[in-house]
Motif scaffolding. Sequence first.
Motif, PDB file in Angstrom:
ATOM      1  N   MET A   1      -0.076  -1.096   3.733  1.00 32.64           N
ATOM      2  CA  MET A   1       0.093   0.072   2.852  1.00 32.64           C
ATOM      3  C   MET A   1      -1.085   0.195   1.881  1.00 32.64           C
ATOM      4  O   MET A   1      -1.567   1.294   1.625  1.00 32.64           O
ATOM      5  CB  MET A   1       1.413  -0.021   2.089  1.00 32.64           C
ATOM      6  CG  MET A   1       2.644   0.059   2.975  1.00 32.64           C
ATOM      7  SD  MET A   1       2.729   1.563   3.963  1.00 32.64           S
ATOM      8  CE  MET A   1       3.182   2.735   2.703  1.00 32.64           C
ATOM      9  N   ASP A   2      -1.565  -0.923   1.357  1.00 35.14           N
ATOM     10  CA  ASP A   2      -2.721  -0.897   0.453  1.00 35.14           C
ATOM     11  C   ASP A   2      -3.951  -0.357   1.174  1.00 35.14           C
ATOM     12  O   ASP A   2      -4.683   0.470   0.631  1.00 35.14           O
ATOM     13  CB  ASP A   2      -3.022  -2.297  -0.098  1.00 35.14           C
ATOM     14  CG  ASP A   2      -1.987  -2.778  -1.099  1.00 35.14           C
ATOM     15  OD1 ASP A   2      -1.200  -1.939  -1.594  1.00 35.14           O
ATOM     16  OD2 ASP A   2      -1.968  -3.995  -1.376  1.00 35.14           O
TER      17      ASP A   2
ATOM     18  N   ARG B   1      -4.001   1.561   3.806  1.00 37.83           N
ATOM     19  CA  ARG B   1      -3.772   2.979   4.092  1.00 37.83           C
ATOM     20  C   ARG B   1      -4.063   3.832   2.853  1.00 37.83           C
ATOM     21  O   ARG B   1      -4.711   4.871   2.939  1.00 37.83           O
ATOM     22  CB  ARG B   1      -2.349   3.194   4.573  1.00 37.83           C
ATOM     23  CG  ARG B   1      -2.125   4.568   5.196  1.00 37.83           C
ATOM     24  CD  ARG B   1      -0.710   4.751   5.570  1.00 37.83           C
ATOM     25  NE  ARG B   1       0.008   5.081   4.333  1.00 37.83           N
ATOM     26  CZ  ARG B   1       1.253   5.497   4.273  1.00 37.83           C
ATOM     27  NH1 ARG B   1       1.962   5.583   5.357  1.00 37.83           N
ATOM     28  NH2 ARG B   1       1.800   5.799   3.132  1.00 37.83           N
ATOM     29  N   ASP B   2      -3.613   3.365   1.705  1.00 43.18           N
ATOM     30  CA  ASP B   2      -3.867   4.095   0.459  1.00 43.18           C
ATOM     31  C   ASP B   2      -5.361   4.151   0.140  1.00 43.18           C
ATOM     32  O   ASP B   2      -5.867   5.195  -0.288  1.00 43.18           O
ATOM     33  CB  ASP B   2      -3.108   3.465  -0.708  1.00 43.18           C
ATOM     34  CG  ASP B   2      -1.598   3.653  -0.601  1.00 43.18           C
ATOM     35  OD1 ASP B   2      -1.151   4.509   0.199  1.00 43.18           O
ATOM     36  OD2 ASP B   2      -0.864   2.930  -1.308  1.00 43.18           O
ATOM     37  N   ARG B   3      -6.066   3.032   0.350  1.00 42.52           N
ATOM     38  CA  ARG B   3      -7.522   3.016   0.107  1.00 42.52           C
ATOM     39  C   ARG B   3      -8.227   3.974   1.056  1.00 42.52           C
ATOM     40  O   ARG B   3      -9.139   4.692   0.650  1.00 42.52           O
ATOM     41  CB  ARG B   3      -8.077   1.600   0.266  1.00 42.52           C
ATOM     42  CG  ARG B   3      -7.797   0.679  -0.902  1.00 42.52           C
ATOM     43  CD  ARG B   3      -8.611  -0.601  -0.846  1.00 42.52           C
ATOM     44  NE  ARG B   3      -8.530  -1.320   0.407  1.00 42.52           N
ATOM     45  CZ  ARG B   3      -7.598  -2.213   0.740  1.00 42.52           C
ATOM     46  NH1 ARG B   3      -6.644  -2.504  -0.121  1.00 42.52           N
ATOM     47  NH2 ARG B   3      -7.622  -2.815   1.913  1.00 42.52           N
TER      48      ARG B   3
ATOM     49  N   LYS C   1      -7.012   6.683   2.380  1.00 36.73           N
ATOM     50  CA  LYS C   1      -6.733   8.055   1.929  1.00 36.73           C
ATOM     51  C   LYS C   1      -7.628   8.421   0.747  1.00 36.73           C
ATOM     52  O   LYS C   1      -8.127   9.540   0.672  1.00 36.73           O
ATOM     53  CB  LYS C   1      -5.262   8.211   1.543  1.00 36.73           C
ATOM     54  CG  LYS C   1      -4.347   8.341   2.724  1.00 36.73           C
ATOM     55  CD  LYS C   1      -2.928   8.590   2.268  1.00 36.73           C
ATOM     56  CE  LYS C   1      -1.989   8.700   3.453  1.00 36.73           C
ATOM     57  NZ  LYS C   1      -0.612   8.955   3.033  1.00 36.73           N
ATOM     58  N   GLU C   2      -7.831   7.486  -0.165  1.00 40.40           N
ATOM     59  CA  GLU C   2      -8.698   7.741  -1.322  1.00 40.40           C
ATOM     60  C   GLU C   2     -10.142   7.965  -0.871  1.00 40.40           C
ATOM     61  O   GLU C   2     -10.816   8.845  -1.383  1.00 40.40           O
ATOM     62  CB  GLU C   2      -8.621   6.586  -2.325  1.00 40.40           C
ATOM     63  CG  GLU C   2      -7.350   6.558  -3.122  1.00 40.40           C
ATOM     64  CD  GLU C   2      -7.112   7.823  -3.934  1.00 40.40           C
ATOM     65  OE1 GLU C   2      -8.040   8.328  -4.580  1.00 40.40           O
ATOM     66  OE2 GLU C   2      -5.968   8.316  -3.910  1.00 40.40           O
TER      67      GLU C   2
END
Length: 77
Positions: free
Chosen positions: A15-16, A18-20, A22-23
């Motif tokens: 999840m981390d 994936r979030d990075r 997206k950023e």
Amino acid sequence: MNQVFMSEQEFSDYMDKRDRDKEKEKDVIKNATPEIEMNMIIKLYHKKQISLENAASNLNMTVPEFEELLKQQRKLS
């Protein structure tokens, strides 16, 4: 039914990441030059992810102007 098991840590790491990702994608879009932005919009149009009208609008063009741009792109390739 297939089930995939991962530990809480593996899921958290996933999840981390994936979030990075997206950023990073948001940063690329924010910092895109007009040419890169135009190419991204044309790709979205070709993939049928946005309509002709929407693509033209995103590039501040009329539909006939966008169609002419597509014709020019085809001639170049």
